[in-house]
Every structure is written in structure tokens, then in C-alpha cells.
Design a protein around this motif. Structure first.
Motif, PDB file in Angstrom:
ATOM      1  N   ALA A   8     -39.565  -5.838  42.031  1.00 35.12           N
ATOM      2  CA  ALA A   8     -38.786  -4.645  42.068  1.00 35.12           C
ATOM      3  C   ALA A   8     -39.272  -3.735  43.107  1.00 35.12           C
ATOM      4  CB  ALA A   8     -38.998  -3.971  40.592  1.00 35.12           C
ATOM      5  N   LYS A   9     -38.263  -2.839  43.700  1.00 37.66           N
ATOM      6  CA  LYS A   9     -38.683  -2.076  44.271  1.00 37.66           C
ATOM      7  C   LYS A   9     -39.192  -0.512  43.606  1.00 37.66           C
ATOM      8  CE  LYS A   9     -36.013  -0.017  48.446  1.00 37.66           C
ATOM      9  NZ  LYS A   9     -34.593  -0.036  48.722  1.00 37.66           N
ATOM     10  N   ILE A  10     -40.322  -0.033  43.823  1.00 35.93           N
ATOM     11  CA  ILE A  10     -40.561   1.180  42.890  1.00 35.93           C
ATOM     12  C   ILE A  10     -40.278   2.434  43.803  1.00 35.93           C
ATOM     13  CG2 ILE A  10     -41.853  -0.263  41.449  1.00 35.93           C
ATOM     14  CD1 ILE A  10     -44.500   0.506  43.104  1.00 35.93           C
ATOM     15  N   ASP A  11     -40.528   3.663  42.898  1.00 33.97           N
ATOM     16  CA  ASP A  11     -40.364   4.830  43.672  1.00 33.97           C
ATOM     17  C   ASP A  11     -41.758   5.250  44.636  1.00 33.97           C
ATOM     18  OD1 ASP A  11     -37.860   5.148  42.661  1.00 33.97           O
ATOM     19  OD2 ASP A  11     -38.472   6.129  41.028  1.00 33.97           O
ATOM     20  N   ASP A  12     -42.685   5.061  43.888  1.00 34.49           N
ATOM     21  CA  ASP A  12     -43.879   5.436  44.682  1.00 34.49           C
ATOM     22  C   ASP A  12     -45.233   4.927  43.868  1.00 34.49           C
ATOM     23  OD1 ASP A  12     -45.847   8.162  43.452  1.00 34.49           O
ATOM     24  OD2 ASP A  12     -43.958   7.668  42.590  1.00 34.49           O
ATOM     25  N   PHE A  13     -46.291   4.568  44.482  1.00 32.61           N
ATOM     26  CA  PHE A  13     -47.366   3.939  44.118  1.00 32.61           C
ATOM     27  C   PHE A  13     -48.280   4.717  43.096  1.00 32.61           C
ATOM     28  CE2 PHE A  13     -47.127   1.184  48.093  1.00 32.61           C
ATOM     29  CZ  PHE A  13     -46.798   0.183  47.457  1.00 32.61           C
ATOM     30  N   ASN A  14     -48.296   5.945  43.295  1.00 33.72           N
ATOM     31  CA  ASN A  14     -49.033   6.780  42.350  1.00 33.72           C
ATOM     32  C   ASN A  14     -48.484   6.847  40.848  1.00 33.72           C
ATOM     33  OD1 ASN A  14     -51.093   7.295  43.993  1.00 33.72           O
ATOM     34  ND2 ASN A  14     -49.934   9.083  45.029  1.00 33.72           N
ATOM     35  N   SER A  15     -47.188   7.186  40.661  1.00 35.77           N
ATOM     36  CA  SER A  15     -46.714   7.063  39.273  1.00 35.77           C
ATOM     37  C   SER A  15     -46.575   5.676  38.653  1.00 35.77           C
ATOM     38  CB  SER A  15     -45.414   7.788  39.246  1.00 35.77           C
ATOM     39  OG  SER A  15     -44.339   6.746  39.636  1.00 35.77           O
ATOM     40  N   ILE A  16     -46.662   4.687  39.294  1.00 33.82           N
ATOM     41  CA  ILE A  16     -46.697   3.249  38.763  1.00 33.82           C
ATOM     42  C   ILE A  16     -48.146   3.068  38.243  1.00 33.82           C
ATOM     43  CG2 ILE A  16     -47.242   1.896  40.672  1.00 33.82           C
ATOM     44  CD1 ILE A  16     -44.769   1.184  37.785  1.00 33.82           C
ATOM     45  N   LYS A  17     -49.419   3.613  39.039  1.00 33.04           N
ATOM     46  CA  LYS A  17     -50.453   3.395  38.707  1.00 33.04           C
ATOM     47  C   LYS A  17     -50.752   4.041  37.461  1.00 33.04           C
ATOM     48  CE  LYS A  17     -52.515   2.830  43.423  1.00 33.04           C
ATOM     49  NZ  LYS A  17     -53.326   3.484  44.277  1.00 33.04           N
ATOM     50  N   LYS A  18     -50.326   5.163  37.127  1.00 34.32           N
ATOM     51  CA  LYS A  18     -50.572   5.918  35.881  1.00 34.32           C
ATOM     52  C   LYS A  18     -49.775   5.026  34.731  1.00 34.32           C
ATOM     53  CE  LYS A  18     -50.587  10.432  37.828  1.00 34.32           C
ATOM     54  NZ  LYS A  18     -49.381  11.380  38.461  1.00 34.32           N
ATOM     55  N   ASP A  19     -48.793   4.605  34.847  1.00 32.67           N
ATOM     56  CA  ASP A  19     -48.052   3.633  34.091  1.00 32.67           C
ATOM     57  C   ASP A  19     -49.085   2.508  33.676  1.00 32.67           C
ATOM     58  OD1 ASP A  19     -45.887   5.663  33.809  1.00 32.67           O
ATOM     59  OD2 ASP A  19     -44.964   4.517  35.453  1.00 32.67           O
ATOM     60  N   LEU A  20     -49.431   2.050  34.760  1.00 29.00           N
ATOM     61  CA  LEU A  20     -50.273   0.515  34.483  1.00 29.00           C
ATOM     62  C   LEU A  20     -51.692   1.066  33.864  1.00 29.00           C
ATOM     63  CD1 LEU A  20     -49.847  -0.738  38.128  1.00 29.00           C
ATOM     64  CD2 LEU A  20     -49.518  -1.915  35.905  1.00 29.00           C
ATOM     65  N   TYR A  21     -51.971   2.263  33.997  1.00 35.00           N
ATOM     66  CA  TYR A  21     -53.216   2.679  33.366  1.00 35.00           C
ATOM     67  C   TYR A  21     -52.757   2.780  31.690  1.00 35.00           C
ATOM     68  CZ  TYR A  21     -57.050   5.540  31.797  1.00 35.00           C
ATOM     69  OH  TYR A  21     -58.047   6.440  31.042  1.00 35.00           O
TER      70      TYR A  21
END
Lengths: 183, 183
Positions: A8-21
């Protein structure tokens, strides 16, 4: 081996990193991947939906190289397909062998991939040169097993990570080719 | 890399071992080699005089596997040709990739090879299952270098070892195929 994979295309890496955490996914390591794709002398892999590539993987500790063959996708929502990957000693020699067998060097795909592990899944944050940010979730199953159940679970995991759109079956190689044709 | 190689049928291994000892060639080691040859989907390698194989090499210390591509012979007395060999991790996976790319598994060649070293030469005593005793003398040179001088020196070395006939440009694979067709 069947590679069950959704991208999937995502908006930005930083916010997804928080979600992964937040869901408890663990960052494993970062790889620099350099892929050279080859096309067959007897058919257009873009049409048959196959792929043959040599991948160089550089981490902070090592450089490893692989041949990978990917068969056509066997599912219309995901990138699920046969995948065979084997480690090799010398990528230049393998390229020479492929070209001697009349395979043709096609495009290069270069990316930085941050890899997370969560349950049986490998989650990749892919910063591909020339493309928007993407994320892939992947798991491998033995041939003959039910991959559809695995695909559903992967979509649930995407939902957990607040991603419900932007799904993409087109490979990075093709996405780059499409972009090049537009320019 | 150009593989400069001459092969000859010999009477028996024991007398040639004495001749090798007399000129000061040193026995290096023994290998059990198991080769699977593949044919191309676009041409008959027997006709184009090319070869693609997966070789498993077993010594007393290790098992190693390789992909080898051999180009057409470029000389009418010897077996001199382009050769590219690369070490691989998993021969079954590579066979799967070749077959996915529509290469076809052809014959198997199994041999015990006793390897001697003498100056820049590798001398092999080859006990191939299904064939008479053969000896090969081989050296590798960079592409672009003069291979004809090397061939002459190899024939001199054969002479030194009292071998002046029985030279053979046909590969073990083809010799076995010819034998099978006769039976």
C-alpha cells in the motif's frame, strides 16, 4: 514457496512508525536493496507477470546477493505468487550467465527498506528511489496451503495500522516504468 | 574467462598416474561431481554448442554447488570456450528457477575426478559413469588473451605424458548421449 504479499501507498514513514510501535511490531533492521531485473528472450515478463532479478542486499554488517524468480500473481487483490530465492556468490557472473542465455537487462530498482517483524509477518517500509512511500506486509506459506485466509489476515493488519486504501498490485519495477513513460 | 581445455581418452588411470608422478605433477584432491544439464527453450544447446549446468561437487571436506555456463567452442582442436561459473547456495532452488524460466532438464553426468596440479595447469583424471577413462588438461585465461599459444603448450604437456592420440572435443554429456542412442 508462496509469497503472500500486500502493498500500500502510505502518507509518510514517521506516522506509520508510531502505528507500528503501538501494535507492538519490532524494528528488525535496515537494508539497502539494489535490484536488476531481466526480461526473457521468449516472452515479455511484463505481460506474463513474471520477474527475474538479481538483488544485492547491503546491511550494516554484510553484503549478500540473490537470484529471485517470481511467478504470475495468483490472486486479484494481493501480490500473492510463487517465489524462489537463492543466495549466490557473485552477481556480476550471474548477470553474465543470464545475458549469455539471452535474457535482457531491464530496469534497476533501488530502495532503502526498514524491516519490522510482527507475529508471522514481515512489514517493510520502502523508500524506493523515484517513488512515493510504500509499505508491504508479507508472509511465506508452503505451496498447496490456503493463501486466501492469509491475505484476509494481512488486510486486517493493515486496518490495525489505520491503512484502508492505497493498495497496489503493481510492482515497483512497473510503477517506475509507468512514471518514466509519462515523463 | 576463457577455459582452454584439451581432453583425451586414456588407456588406464594407473599408468598415467606414474607418468604424472614422473613429470612432477602433484595430486591435489578427489572430487565427486554430479552435473545436471539444462537445455534452452529457444535453441538446442547441442546444436549451438553451449551448455548450462548445475554441478554438485563433493570432496571429503565439503559439498559445494555451482551454476556453469559454457559458450561455443572457439577452436577446432581443443575445447577452448567462454566459461562462467558461480557458486550457489541451493541447487534445488536454482533448478526450480531454471525450469520456471522454461529451461529443460536434460542428462546427468556423474564422475569421480582426481585432480593434479602442474605449473599453471589443472590435470583431471575422469572416471565418468558409463564412459572409458579420460584425462583433461585445463588452464584459464582472461578474455582477449591469446589462447592458441596455451593450446600448443597443453599438447606439449600431453606429449610429455606419452599421450599423442585419443583427443576428443565432444563433451561427456554428448559422449553419453551418443552411447545411449547406439544402445
Amino acid at each position: 514457496m508462496i509469497e503472500v504479499e500486500v502493498k500500500a501507498k502510505i502518507d509518510d514513514f514517521n506516522s506509520i512508525k508510531k502505528d507500528l510501535y503501538n501494535i507492538g511490531a519490532l524494528e528488525s533492521h535496515t537494508e539497502h536493496q539494489e535490484d536488476i531485473y531481466f526480461n526473457s528472450p521468449i516472452k515479455d515478463f511484463a505481460e506474463t507477470d513474471e520477474a527475474l532479478r538479481i538483488r544485492k542486499v547491503r546491511t550494516k554488517d554484510s553484503i549478500e546477493t540473490f537470484i529471485t524468480y517470481k511467478g504470475p500473481k495468483i490472486d486479484d487483490k494481493s501480490k500473492t505468487r510463487k517465489e524462489v530465492e537463492v543466495k549466490i556468490e557473485d552477481p556480476e557472473k550471474v548477470a553474465d550467465i543470464f545475458e549469455s542465455l539471452e535474457f535482457v537487462k531491464a530496469s534497476k530498482v533501488i530502495k532503502k527498506r526498514i524491516i519490522y517483524k510482527f507475529e508471522q509477518y514481515i512489514i517493510s517500509l520502502d523508500d524506493v528511489i523515484g517513488l512515493e512511500p510504500y509499505m508491504e506486509i508479507e508472509t511465506d506459506i508452503e505451496e498447496g496451503n490456503d493463501y486466501k485466509a492469509e491475505i484476509d489476515k494481512i488486510f486486517e493488519l493493515f486496518k490495525k495500522l489505520n491503512i484502508t486504501e492505497g493498495f497496489e498490485r503493481t510492482s515497483y519495477l512497473e510503477l517506475l516504468d509507468i512514471k518514466r513513460e509519462k515523463n
